[in-house]
Design an enzyme around this catalytic site. Structure first.
Site, PDB file in Angstrom:
ATOM      1  N   GLU A 111       0.854  -1.179   0.000  1.00 20.48           N
ATOM      2  CA  GLU A 111       0.000   0.000   0.000  1.00 20.48           C
ATOM      3  C   GLU A 111       0.899   1.241   0.000  1.00 20.48           C
ATOM      4  OE1 GLU A 111      -2.767   0.424   3.268  1.00 20.48           O
ATOM      5  OE2 GLU A 111      -3.820   2.037   2.244  1.00 20.48           O
TER       6      GLU A 111
ATOM      7  N   GLU B 171      -2.482  -4.082   6.922  1.00 23.12           N
ATOM      8  CA  GLU B 171      -3.563  -5.072   7.043  1.00 23.12           C
ATOM      9  C   GLU B 171      -3.589  -6.133   5.946  1.00 23.12           C
ATOM     10  OE1 GLU B 171      -4.032  -1.731   6.251  1.00 23.12           O
ATOM     11  OE2 GLU B 171      -5.608  -1.511   4.747  1.00 23.12           O
TER      12      GLU B 171
ATOM     13  N   GLU C 276      -5.718  -3.223  12.557  1.00 24.73           N
ATOM     14  CA  GLU C 276      -5.363  -4.035  11.374  1.00 24.73           C
ATOM     15  C   GLU C 276      -6.293  -5.227  11.255  1.00 24.73           C
ATOM     16  OE1 GLU C 276      -3.525  -2.367   9.580  1.00 24.73           O
ATOM     17  OE2 GLU C 276      -2.656  -1.062  11.113  1.00 24.73           O
TER      18      GLU C 276
ATOM     19  N   GLU D 216     -10.088   3.730   6.107  1.00 30.19           N
ATOM     20  CA  GLU D 216      -9.300   4.196   7.259  1.00 30.19           C
ATOM     21  C   GLU D 216     -10.148   4.900   8.315  1.00 30.19           C
ATOM     22  OE1 GLU D 216      -6.695   2.929   7.864  1.00 30.19           O
ATOM     23  OE2 GLU D 216      -5.847   2.294   5.940  1.00 30.19           O
TER      24      GLU D 216
HETATM   25  N1  PHE Z   1      -3.165   0.821   5.821  1.00 26.57           N
HETATM   26  C1  PHE Z   1      -2.323   0.944   6.975  1.00 26.57           C
HETATM   27  C2  PHE Z   1      -3.256   1.131   8.161  1.00 26.57           C
HETATM   28  O1  PHE Z   1      -3.796   2.161   8.391  1.00 26.57           O
HETATM   29  C3  PHE Z   1      -1.376   2.083   6.955  1.00 26.57           C
HETATM   30  C4  PHE Z   1      -0.314   2.011   5.917  1.00 26.57           C
HETATM   31  C5  PHE Z   1      -0.416   2.795   4.785  1.00 26.57           C
HETATM   32  C6  PHE Z   1       0.774   1.212   6.083  1.00 26.57           C
HETATM   33  C7  PHE Z   1       0.560   2.770   3.825  1.00 26.57           C
HETATM   34  C8  PHE Z   1       1.760   1.194   5.129  1.00 26.57           C
HETATM   35  C9  PHE Z   1       1.655   1.980   4.014  1.00 26.57           C
HETATM   36  O2  PHE Z   1      -3.579   0.238   8.836  1.00 26.57           O
HETATM   37 ZN    ZN Z   2      -5.788   1.454   8.627  1.00 24.16          ZN
END
Ligand code: PHE
Ligand code: ZN
Length: 880
Positions: free
Chosen positions: A127, A270, A304, A326
């Protein structure tokens, strides 16, 4: 590193892809410098779409081989660059197989996106757009694919081979090699792909789901650290249980794995069935972790895990919808922590965090809507606005609809959109459908940036037995949104009588008032309550029902009354905090030469009463006693900020409180000492928090350094040890006591990087002009590494974001160190550099001298060559 193309991505340009990738098979031959990746993609042209070139995303890739339906593709039929693969004339058939071979070097991947190495462990972070650093792909969240992953590696280097989903097969190969195959039956976007391989220790657990399925749980950590993963495992089981009870959500695979790594750009990720965590949010015991660490671990493990339904089963159509997963998941983890701990204490802590991080964002040059409409670099939108304000918006939906209708809406959301990539419109629609309400005006919370303000005044007409509230809303302009529309603000409130009891009214007009909430929808409301014979105190935005600022014309006596008697714990805390802030601002103005009333003596007396009030939870009392931060005060002052004057005002207030309570605080401090064995539970943590804040006050009285040194030496857990060290270093810098404690701490934790982060952090936070040099010196400490995000954030992040007097040193040396370091970090890790760089976002509120120097530091960064898209985006928006 991706350099800036200047391209702006716009929500209105969204278009579904002509092609889909229903199946993805990946084959990894792992090697630190040359990992071979073979991707076999089933490509499908969407029905009704004419054949057109297929354009796949890449980032720094080299194509080694390409075949379509088993035949090598002639060079004339495609174009490959590091960041794009174009198949010029794909087969006419609806479906075909594309085979791609790429080679990547995890050991040289310092951006920590894609496949990289951390402590000799292979791991991935995809991500938002890291998957394209592994193979060419339609690397966007609306392309859902079923993945099968085969991993092959030398057994001695990587005895453990993990990926998403369920394990299907594994075995040994010749010459010490082995392999494993994983299959994830749930279609997922590429950003949820994960692979981990290496030598790791395992903590095993299991969970029986509500329908009776057994899930094998695994937490993988650096070998030898297994005993530090117990709390995380417990938090995981509690999270799984809670999601079943609170939202009816059951886990869906046979295994759930978590891996802790030492080099990670964010908190955790996650990935389906294989969460990857910053080890800071997994490893804990009383010797190495503070109560705050335990609480963070619990919250992030939960966060997560909750993504499995809000993010993974239902994902985002595009990155503009980031808050869909989020904001909602933060809301869910907040509720979880509230249920596991103390709801009112949790709420106060949440609001403090929101104000400290989201308000300055919303009120500065980086302001953006919870659902942005444009971005240059998506990495820069993992913000407090998307996460924390996004959570507040979900909370407001619940406030407006009530708990049952909210839950019905969530159920419909899961039912309707499971397996899809959805939008904010889809999310709002389920709540409209279950409630029959029109949420169009409410939707502005997603679309319009800026913190709304309500101006409130009240009047009582004893003869008419009428109480009136005049309420006016406004939303300040934000970048590229100068004109704002009127919002729907759910304002929870209470009228409090002289006996502390709620005051009832016989009728109300001027706004819809429902279940303790005034629904503000117009610019002005005159809300008239009848049947009220005595003037009540009015308690506003109870429970922080809306993420707004309030300008209330209210008598100090009313505020003092609410601070002592409001039945809503949040509002009661707020009343006291507002009084403290007002007094601090008045003191700041006095330091700068003005004359304003201060209630310091009355406040100090009230602080003493709150501290000793046995009817209040210790954690609540600790929060009430912790003075508004220097940055909070600065934000309320708004312009012409001189951090040294704010520091002096705050210091004077702390001394006043300590002096006024010199009799009572020592006894209270003594009475709170831990008796039994350590427990990280919320009540014990609350007692430690109260005792440690009392230590902070007591350290300001004669003999204070000695008291803190005694506390440090007697500490039997990290919470007390770190608290005492901070008191010594921040309140008594340079004293023998402080120096000895710092040296002792360093010696004790020499080999433990995560604990030494606290030592870096505490020293980076020492107020005053000398800290710049100290930070430079610490950057040369053997435990410091500019390549490790946790080290950089502890030292440079703390210095620039949490040390107002040190960072904003009048001669600009703090900014110089900062700009230099950001550019140094950026060479390796643009994402971490860009996040650090946001520390200067409030530069325009500084007094003119500092303002000029801060701007110069930004300009220096802007003119550096080959700036990454990440950093250029932040720097240019900050300067705009
Ligand atoms: N998606 C993750 C979270 O909020 C955050 C994240 C974003 C981690 C981008 C790594 C890179 O749980
Ligand atoms: Zn998240």
């Amino acid at each position: 590193m991706r350099t800036d193309t200047g391209h702006v991505f716009k929500l209105e340009d969204y278009r579904p892809c002509d092609y889909l990738i229903p199946r993805t098979s990946l084959d990894f031959r792992l090697s630190p410098d040359a990992t071979h990746v073979t991707a076999l993609l089933t490509i499908e042209r969407r029905a009704g779409v004419a054949a057109s070139p297929l354009v796949l995303d890449g980032d720094g890739l080299t194509l080694l081989g390409i075949a379509v339906d088993g035949h090598t593709l002639p060079a004339s039929d495609y174009e490959a660059t590091p960041d794009r693969l174009t198949i010029l004339k794909p087969p006419a058939a609806q479906r075909f197989e594309l085979r791609l071979e790429t080679e990547i070097a995890p050991s040289r991947n310092e951006a920590l996106m894609g496949l990289y190495r951390s402590n000799n462990v292979y791991c991935t972070q995809c991500e938002a757009e890291g998957f394209r650093r592994i193979t060419y792909f339609l690397d966007r969240p609306d392309i859902l694919s079923v993945y099968t992953v085969r991993i092959e590696a030398p057994h001695n280097e990587a005895p453990l081979l993990l990926s998403n989903g369920n394990p299907v097969e594994s075995g040994t190969l010749g010459s010490g090699r082995h392999y494993a195959v994983w299959h994830d039956p749930f279609p997922k976007p590429s950003y949820l792909f994960a692979l981990v391989a290496g030598a790791l220790g395992k903590v095993a657990g299991s969970f029986t789901t509500m329908s009776g399925r057994e899930v094998e749980l695994g937490i993988y950590v650096e070998p030898g650290k297994e005993q530090l993963a117990g709390y995380a495992m417990d938090a995981l089981k509690r999270s799984m249980q809670w999601d079943e009870e609170a939202f009816g959500r059951e886990y869906d695979l046979d295994v759930f794995n978590i891996v802790a790594v030492s080099d990670f750009n964010m908190g955790a990720m996650e990935n389906k069935g294989l969460n990857v965590f910053n080890d800071k949010y997994v490893l804990a015991d009383e010797e190495t972790a503070t109560d705050a660490d335990f609480a963070n671990i619990e919250a992030i493990i939960a966060h997560e895990y909750f993504h499995n339904w809000t993010g993974n089963r239902i994902t985002c159509r595009d990155w503009f919808q980031l808050c869909l997963k989020e904001g909602l998941t933060v809301y869910r983890d907040h509720e979880f922590s509230a249920d596991q701990r103390s709801r009112s204490v949790k709420r106060i802590a949440e609001v403090r965090t929101l104000r400290a991080h989201q308000f300055p964002e919303d009120q500065g040059p980086l302001a953006h809507p919870v659902r942005p409409r444009r971005y240059r670099e998506i990495n820069n939108f993992y913000t407090a606005t998307v996460y924390e304000k996004g959570s507040e918006v979900v909370r407001m939906i619940r406030t407006i609809l009530g708990p049952e209708t909210f839950r019905a809406g969530m159920d419909l959301y899961f039912e309707r959109h499971d397996g899809e990539a959805a939008t904010i419109e889809d999310f709002l629609k389920v709540f409209e459908d279950v409630s029959g309400r029109d949420l169009a005006q409410f939707a502005l919370w997603y679309h319009q940036a800026g913190t709304p303000n309500l101006t409130v005044s009240s009047a009582h007409n004893a003869a008419a037995k009428e109480f009136t509230l005049e309420i006016e809303q406004s939303v300040p302009p934000t970048p590229s949104e100068s004109r704002k529309r009127l919002m729907h603000i759910p304002l929870a409130f209470g009228l409090v009588g002289a006996n502390g009891k709620p005051v009832a009214w016989t009728a109300v007009e001027g706004a819809m008032v429902d279940d303790g909430v005034i629904h503000i929808r117009k610019r002005r409301h005159t809300v008239r309550f009848s049947g009220i014979s005595q003037r009540p105190s009015v308690s506003l935005n109870r429970g922080f029902s809306a993420p707004i600022t309030l300008s209330v014309q209210q008598k100090a006596d009313d505020q003092f009354f609410l601070a002592a008697h409001d039945s809503d714990a949040f509002a009661r805390w707020q009343a006291f905090n507002t009084l403290l802030t007002d007094a601090l601002i008045a003191a700041f103005r006095q330091i700068l030469g003005g004359k304003e009333p201060v209630f310091a003596a009355r406040l100090a007396e009230l602080a003493g009463r709150i501290a000793g009030d046995e009817t209040l939870e210790p954690a609540y009392r600790a929060l009430a006693l912790s003075l508004p931060g220097e940055a909070d005060i600065a934000r309320d002052i708004g312009k012409g900020i001189d951090p040294d004057a704010i520091f002096a005002a705050r210091e004077a207030m702390a001394r006043m409180i300590a002096e006024a309570n010199r009799e009572a605080f020592p006894a209270l401090y003594e009475s709170l000492a831990d008796k039994g064995p350590f427990s990280p539970d919320a009540a014990s943590a609350g007692r430690r928090a109260l005792r440690n804040i009392l230590l902070d006050y007591l350290s300001l009285l004669p003999g204070g350094a000695g008291l803190a040194a005694g506390h440090f030496n007697a500490a039997t857990n990290m919470t007390d040890r770190a608290a005492a060290l901070a008191v010594l270093a921040h309140r008594h810098p340079g004293t023998a006591e402080a120096e000895e404690a710092l040296a002792a701490f360093e010696a004790r934790y020499r080999g433990d990087a995560l604990v030494l982060d606290k030592w870096f952090q505490i020293q980076a936070g020492v107020p005053g002009a000398k800290t710049v040099e100290k930070v430079r010196e610490l950057m040369r400490h053997p435990a410091f590494s500019i390549a490790n995000p946790n080290r950089v954030r502890s030292l440079i992040g703390t210095f620039s974001s949490a040390n107002q007097t040190g960072f904003h040193r009048p001669d600009g040396e703090g900014y110089r160190l900062f700009a230099e370091t950001v550019l140094e970090v950026e060479k390796r890790n643009p994402q971490v550099a860009a996040r650090l760089a946001t520390a200067l976002r409030s530069w325009r509120s500084l007094e003119p001298g500092r303002q000029t120097k801060a701007r110069q530091a930004l300009l220096d960064m802007a003119k550096a060559e080959n700036l990454s898209a990440d950093l250029r985006d932040i720097v240019e928006r900050t300067l705009a």
